[in-house]
Design a protein around this motif. Structure first.
Motif, PDB file in Angstrom:
ATOM      1  N   ARG A  40      -7.874 -15.401   6.152  1.00 60.47           N
ATOM      2  CA  ARG A  40      -7.591 -14.013   6.513  1.00 60.47           C
ATOM      3  C   ARG A  40      -7.539 -13.750   8.020  1.00 60.47           C
ATOM      4  N   PRO A  41      -8.493 -14.248   8.824  1.00 59.60           N
ATOM      5  CA  PRO A  41      -8.417 -13.960  10.272  1.00 59.60           C
ATOM      6  C   PRO A  41      -7.138 -14.464  10.914  1.00 59.60           C
ATOM      7  N   TRP A  42      -6.611 -15.591  10.446  1.00 54.74           N
ATOM      8  CA  TRP A  42      -5.391 -16.133  11.040  1.00 54.74           C
ATOM      9  C   TRP A  42      -4.160 -15.361  10.562  1.00 54.74           C
ATOM     10  N   ILE A  43      -4.173 -14.908   9.314  1.00 53.02           N
ATOM     11  CA  ILE A  43      -3.090 -14.057   8.836  1.00 53.02           C
ATOM     12  C   ILE A  43      -3.079 -12.755   9.642  1.00 53.02           C
ATOM     13  N   ALA A  44      -4.278 -12.247   9.958  1.00 52.71           N
ATOM     14  CA  ALA A  44      -4.365 -11.024  10.768  1.00 52.71           C
ATOM     15  C   ALA A  44      -3.661 -11.212  12.102  1.00 52.71           C
ATOM     16  N   ARG A  45      -3.811 -12.387  12.703  1.00 55.01           N
ATOM     17  CA  ARG A  45      -3.143 -12.639  13.983  1.00 55.01           C
ATOM     18  C   ARG A  45      -1.638 -12.801  13.804  1.00 55.01           C
ATOM     19  N   ASP A  46      -1.215 -13.215  12.606  1.00 61.31           N
ATOM     20  CA  ASP A  46       0.219 -13.321  12.333  1.00 61.31           C
ATOM     21  C   ASP A  46       0.894 -11.951  12.346  1.00 61.31           C
ATOM     22  N   VAL A  47       0.193 -10.939  11.832  1.00 61.86           N
ATOM     23  CA  VAL A  47       0.850  -9.651  11.593  1.00 61.86           C
ATOM     24  C   VAL A  47       0.533  -8.595  12.639  1.00 61.86           C
ATOM     25  N   GLU A  48      -0.402  -8.870  13.552  1.00 64.44           N
ATOM     26  CA  GLU A  48      -0.825  -7.799  14.452  1.00 64.44           C
ATOM     27  C   GLU A  48       0.226  -7.435  15.496  1.00 64.44           C
ATOM     28  N   ASN A  49       1.065  -8.366  15.881  1.00 62.94           N
ATOM     29  CA  ASN A  49       2.090  -8.101  16.891  1.00 62.94           C
ATOM     30  C   ASN A  49       3.458  -7.905  16.252  1.00 62.94           C
ATOM     31  N   PHE A  50       3.544  -6.922  15.368  1.00 62.45           N
ATOM     32  CA  PHE A  50       4.786  -6.709  14.637  1.00 62.45           C
ATOM     33  C   PHE A  50       5.847  -6.043  15.515  1.00 62.45           C
ATOM     34  N   GLU A  51       7.098  -6.286  15.139  1.00 61.31           N
ATOM     35  CA  GLU A  51       8.218  -5.585  15.746  1.00 61.31           C
ATOM     36  C   GLU A  51       8.512  -4.327  14.936  1.00 61.31           C
ATOM     37  N   LYS A  52       9.263  -3.386  15.527  1.00 59.35           N
ATOM     38  CA  LYS A  52       9.533  -2.103  14.882  1.00 59.35           C
ATOM     39  C   LYS A  52      11.020  -1.807  14.832  1.00 59.35           C
ATOM     40  N   CYS A  53      11.433  -1.094  13.793  1.00 58.22           N
ATOM     41  CA  CYS A  53      12.791  -0.566  13.768  1.00 58.22           C
ATOM     42  C   CYS A  53      12.795   0.730  12.970  1.00 58.22           C
ATOM     43  N   GLU A  54      13.809   1.571  13.181  1.00 55.67           N
ATOM     44  CA  GLU A  54      13.909   2.843  12.476  1.00 55.67           C
ATOM     45  C   GLU A  54      14.154   2.624  10.986  1.00 55.67           C
ATOM     46  N   ALA A  55      13.773   3.619  10.194  1.00 54.27           N
ATOM     47  CA  ALA A  55      13.911   3.518   8.744  1.00 54.27           C
ATOM     48  C   ALA A  55      15.369   3.332   8.339  1.00 54.27           C
ATOM     49  N   ASP A  56      16.280   4.145   8.875  1.00 54.65           N
ATOM     50  CA  ASP A  56      17.684   4.030   8.486  1.00 54.65           C
ATOM     51  C   ASP A  56      18.302   2.717   8.961  1.00 54.65           C
ATOM     52  N   THR A  57      17.849   2.222  10.109  1.00 54.80           N
ATOM     53  CA  THR A  57      18.349   0.926  10.583  1.00 54.80           C
ATOM     54  C   THR A  57      17.973  -0.179   9.604  1.00 54.80           C
TER      55      THR A  57
ATOM     56  N   SER B  91     -16.463  -9.897   6.744  1.00 56.41           N
ATOM     57  CA  SER B  91     -15.502 -10.671   5.955  1.00 56.41           C
ATOM     58  C   SER B  91     -15.487 -10.241   4.499  1.00 56.41           C
ATOM     59  N   ALA B  92     -16.594  -9.612   4.024  1.00 56.83           N
ATOM     60  CA  ALA B  92     -16.658  -9.166   2.635  1.00 56.83           C
ATOM     61  C   ALA B  92     -15.912  -7.855   2.415  1.00 56.83           C
ATOM     62  N   LYS B  93     -15.609  -7.131   3.487  1.00 57.70           N
ATOM     63  CA  LYS B  93     -14.888  -5.873   3.376  1.00 57.70           C
ATOM     64  C   LYS B  93     -13.442  -6.127   2.962  1.00 57.70           C
ATOM     65  N   PRO B  94     -12.852  -5.164   2.247  1.00 56.83           N
ATOM     66  CA  PRO B  94     -11.419  -5.309   1.950  1.00 56.83           C
ATOM     67  C   PRO B  94     -10.633  -5.369   3.255  1.00 56.83           C
ATOM     68  N   PRO B  95      -9.636  -6.210   3.330  1.00 55.40           N
ATOM     69  CA  PRO B  95      -8.873  -6.311   4.572  1.00 55.40           C
ATOM     70  C   PRO B  95      -8.053  -5.058   4.828  1.00 55.40           C
ATOM     71  N   HIS B  96      -7.679  -4.846   6.065  1.00 55.96           N
ATOM     72  CA  HIS B  96      -6.767  -3.771   6.421  1.00 55.96           C
ATOM     73  C   HIS B  96      -5.497  -3.938   5.595  1.00 55.96           C
ATOM     74  N   PRO B  97      -4.873  -2.844   5.151  1.00 52.11           N
ATOM     75  CA  PRO B  97      -3.677  -2.988   4.299  1.00 52.11           C
ATOM     76  C   PRO B  97      -2.567  -3.820   4.929  1.00 52.11           C
ATOM     77  N   ILE B  98      -2.446  -3.793   6.254  1.00 48.30           N
ATOM     78  CA  ILE B  98      -1.427  -4.629   6.891  1.00 48.30           C
ATOM     79  C   ILE B  98      -1.777  -6.101   6.721  1.00 48.30           C
ATOM     80  N   VAL B  99      -3.067  -6.441   6.837  1.00 46.74           N
ATOM     81  CA  VAL B  99      -3.504  -7.826   6.635  1.00 46.74           C
ATOM     82  C   VAL B  99      -3.370  -8.206   5.163  1.00 46.74           C
TER      83      VAL B  99
END
Length: 707
Positions: free
Chosen positions: A50-67, A304-312
């Motif tokens: 989980r901690p490494w997956i968190a680092r995978d997703v933390e620096n996400f890119e963004k785009c508009e919904a219609d795009t 670590s026992a807590k549910p992960p953030h929904p993004i993670v």
């Protein structure tokens, strides 16, 4: 046997790197790339990734919904790359107009609104699954009659047509190199043939398999009150408040400041070119650098026992879907937070988040999203039709335009899989091929194994290719006896056209054409003769093989071929960047993580010593210890934490740990090697020595008397 037991592929920096001249070495691998390909070697429990997956997703890119919707619709056509921006915009406009009657007219529209009203009124998250799925599946049924110019018509095909299903609380299991993961996604879209649900809300007797899961929807309900559907809908975008336009996640300062590419990973499709290279997401909350350091062991266990953030959590599901398939190109998944749905696109370069769509107030766009899910073909979901013509396929395939047949043994116990998102995503498995078996053998290779092994992976496109590097290695091997017989025999390789991760980013406006290849990855396959993992050896045989690899590495370094990632797996399985538990302490500093420290031969020499220590402590008779493995907690540490642990060993010495019985001889070498390591770390800083001196001090002199 030891001549080939530890054959290794070595890497050099890219010849025409566009990285800044300030960068003196390759920054550390980020996220799950650090450990996910070492699960069996290091004994990591897959649920602890989980901690490494968190680092995978933390620096996400963004785009508009219609795009995002425009590009997904274009993907449905099968001609995404040939459509202009105006044609994609028209495609979305036509789709919105086509679904609008389902939102406003007739009994079905009222039924859908009724389910959505129930969703709004329910306070508990788990109780919202049922009305959400009923509304979506009712819409999917009506969408089967919708026709949009350019979009493939609905086909009565249970293998491709989908329904949404309530999965929670049923677990989905998957094996990863002998370790089993367990996940419970809330809602999963499936093809009709893979499910016995009716309307998606009745349970089945059997658990779903990740091979049959097209995507996942993770639902969260922090708000108790939601506005009901309007009396009528139009096609205008319901603009979300800035606070909910994108989901937020922390930015971890303990990891790399940027992803492994030289371009920023968080950009908006609306930003001008001059801002694209360095912009960071303002929606990412910063975490104090010393938070982890100040936590007690008990606090960390509670954390670590807590549910992960929904993004993670969403990232973990994406990793499972990647792992369930061979060479999967991408994964599309969704997070529903209150009355907003967010589209997430994952590939081996990075993660992209689409802006929020309010599926209650902006039902037409939600129905367009469902239309996309309904009309997407097998490959548009990111699945690889070459290696996996249908989910779970294992058998003979033909690689297009090559005439090469491959029979993949993906169920083999020897298969090395990848669990993660970003990075090379290396997977290795036995393979048979009539065409490749008939090729003449090169007399310069001593490996007599007839068996073949295939390696599928996603290297960066700007880096020198592995086959090119091996050509350099083979030239050195012709004149250097320390290299002869110690490198793998490359039988065949192929780069798959159309797999570049830059395509989606150019289409979404996240990259310009001139910067397209920076950080982008593409799919390669390389076939080698089978090798023996060094971790299966013990005693003098292991030490002899380790020393032969050390000498081979030294000879290649002198020849200009630099490895930069010495680890137990890399003595047989081949990757690019550093693996934290085995890296030189000097490369675990903040400056080194940012690529500001020159990578020296002494660093790789020190890595060989950490590998030697690791195997001596954690392997007995060629097998990983089943319990009480020393250094187990190192697998959960970032670079900063691992540096502290290694400094503590240097301070206390090796008396606190002892080797397994089968490695007692090698342990004497470990102790002598560390005497040399201590001389490099002085109160005034790291002592640089030339390559020859480093080899003699750290490796050659400690081996005297054992050769």
């Amino acid at each position: 046997m030891t001549d080939n037991a530890g054959a290794t592929v070595l890497k050099t920096p890219p010849r025409n790197s566009a990285l800044s001249g300030e960068v003196k070495s390759t920054p550390l691998a980020a996220g799950s790339a650090v450990v996910s390909e070492h699960i069996s070697t290091v004994g990591l429990q897959v649920n602890n990734v989980r901690p490494w997956i968190a680092r995978d997703v933390e620096n996400f890119e963004k785009c508009e919904a219609d795009t995002m919707l425009q590009e997904l619709l274009a993907m449905c056509t099968g001609f995404s790359q040939s459509l202009s921006a105006s044609e994609k915009s028209t495609l979305l406009e036509n789709s919105l107009e086509a679904v609008l009657p389902i939102c406003n007219v007739g009994v079905v529209a009222q039924e859908i609104k009724g389910h959505l009203t129930d969703f709004c009124d329910i306070k508990r998250e788990v109780s919202t699954y049922d009305p959400f799925v009923r509304a979506a599946n009712l819409a999917l049924r009506e969408l089967s009659d919708v026709k949009v110019p350019g979009i493939p018509a609905f086909k009565v095909d249970d293998k491709t047509n989908i329904l949404l299903h309530v999965n929670d609380p049923m677990p989905i299991y998957q094996d990863h190199q002998g370790k089993q993961s367990e996940r419970k996604p809330d809602i999963t879209p499936h093809s009709r043939v893979s499910s016995s649900y009716r309307d998606g809300v009745q349970g089945t007797q059997d658990n779903f398999q990740w091979t049959n899961v097209r995507s996942t929807l993770e639902l969260k309900r922090p708000r108790r009150s939601l506005a009901h559907p309007p009396a009528a809908y139009n096609t205008n975008y319901v603009v979300p408040a800035p606070s909910v336009q994108y989901m937020e996640y922390r930015k971890d300062t303990n990891g790399p400041a940027q992803p492994t590419s030289s371009t920023s990973a968080v950009r908006s499709s609306q930003n001008s070119k001059k801002h694209r290279m360095n912009q960071r997401s303002k929606g990412i909350k910063r975490k104090r650098a010393n938070d982890d350091e100040n936590q007690t062991t008990e606090e960390k266990e509670k954390e670590s026992a807590k549910p992960p953030h929904p993004i993670v959590q969403n990232g973990l599901y994406a990793a499972e879907m990647f792992a369930a398939h061979i060479a999967r190109q991408s994964v599309i998944s969704f997070i529903v937070n209150n009355d907003y749905i967010y589209v997430w696109f994952f590939d081996r370069e990075n993660t992209i988040q689409g802006a929020a769509i309010n599926f209650i107030q902006d039902l037409p766009r939600f129905l367009v999203l469902l239309l996309i899910m309904q009309r997407m073909g097998y490959e548009q979901w990111g699945l690889n039709a070459v290696f996996e013509p249908e989910p779970g396929f294992s058998g003979k395939v033909m690689v297009e335009d090559t005439g090469i047949d491959l029979e993949l043994d993906v169920k083999s116990d020897e298969r090395v899989t990848h669990f993660g998102i970003r990075g090379r995503a290396t997977t290795v498995f036995p393979v048979k091929s009539e065409a490749l078996s008939e090729l003449p053998r090169d007399r310069h290779f001593y490996n007599e194994f007839p068996e073949l092994v295939a390696k599928l992976y996603w290297p960066e496109e700007t880096r020198q290719s592995e086959p090119d590097i091996l050509e350099e290695v083979y030239k050195i091997a012709q004149t250097d006896p320390d290299v002869q017989g110690h490198v793998p025999e490359l039988v065949w390789f192929h780069k798959f056209k159309g797999t570049s991760t830059s395509k989606i980013r150019i289409a979404l406006g996240l990259k310009d054409a001139e910067e397209a290849e920076q950080g982008s990855r593409a799919l390669y396959i390389i076939v080698f003769r089978k090798l023996i993992p060094i971790t299966t050896l013990s005693g003098k045989e292991f030490l002899d093989a380790w020393w032969q690899i050390v000498k081979c590495h030294r000879a290649l370094w002198k020849g200009g071929v630099l490895h930069r990632d010495v680890s137990p797996s890399n003595l047989m399985v081949y990757r690019l960047r550093g693996t934290v538990p085995f890296m030189a302490v000097h490369l675990l500093t903040v400056e080194a993580i940012a690529g500001k420290v020159e990578h020296l031969y002494a660093h790789d020499a020190e890595s060989f010593i950490w590998v030697l220590m690791w195997v001596c402590l954690r392997y007995e008779g060629g097998k990983l210890l089943s319990k009480n493995r020393p250094l187990e907690h190192w697998l959960k540490l970032d670079a900063h934490g691992c540096r502290k642990e290694k400094n503590e060993i240097s301070r206390l010495g090796l008396a606190a740990v002892s080797p397994s019985r089968s490695h007692e001889v090698s342990w004497e070498v470990v102790k002598k090697c560390f005497m040399g390591v201590h001389l490099l770390y002085t109160p005034l800083g790291y002592r640089k020595v030339d390559d020859k001196s480093a080899f003699e001090l750290l490796l050659e002199e400690p081996m005297q008397g054992y050769l």
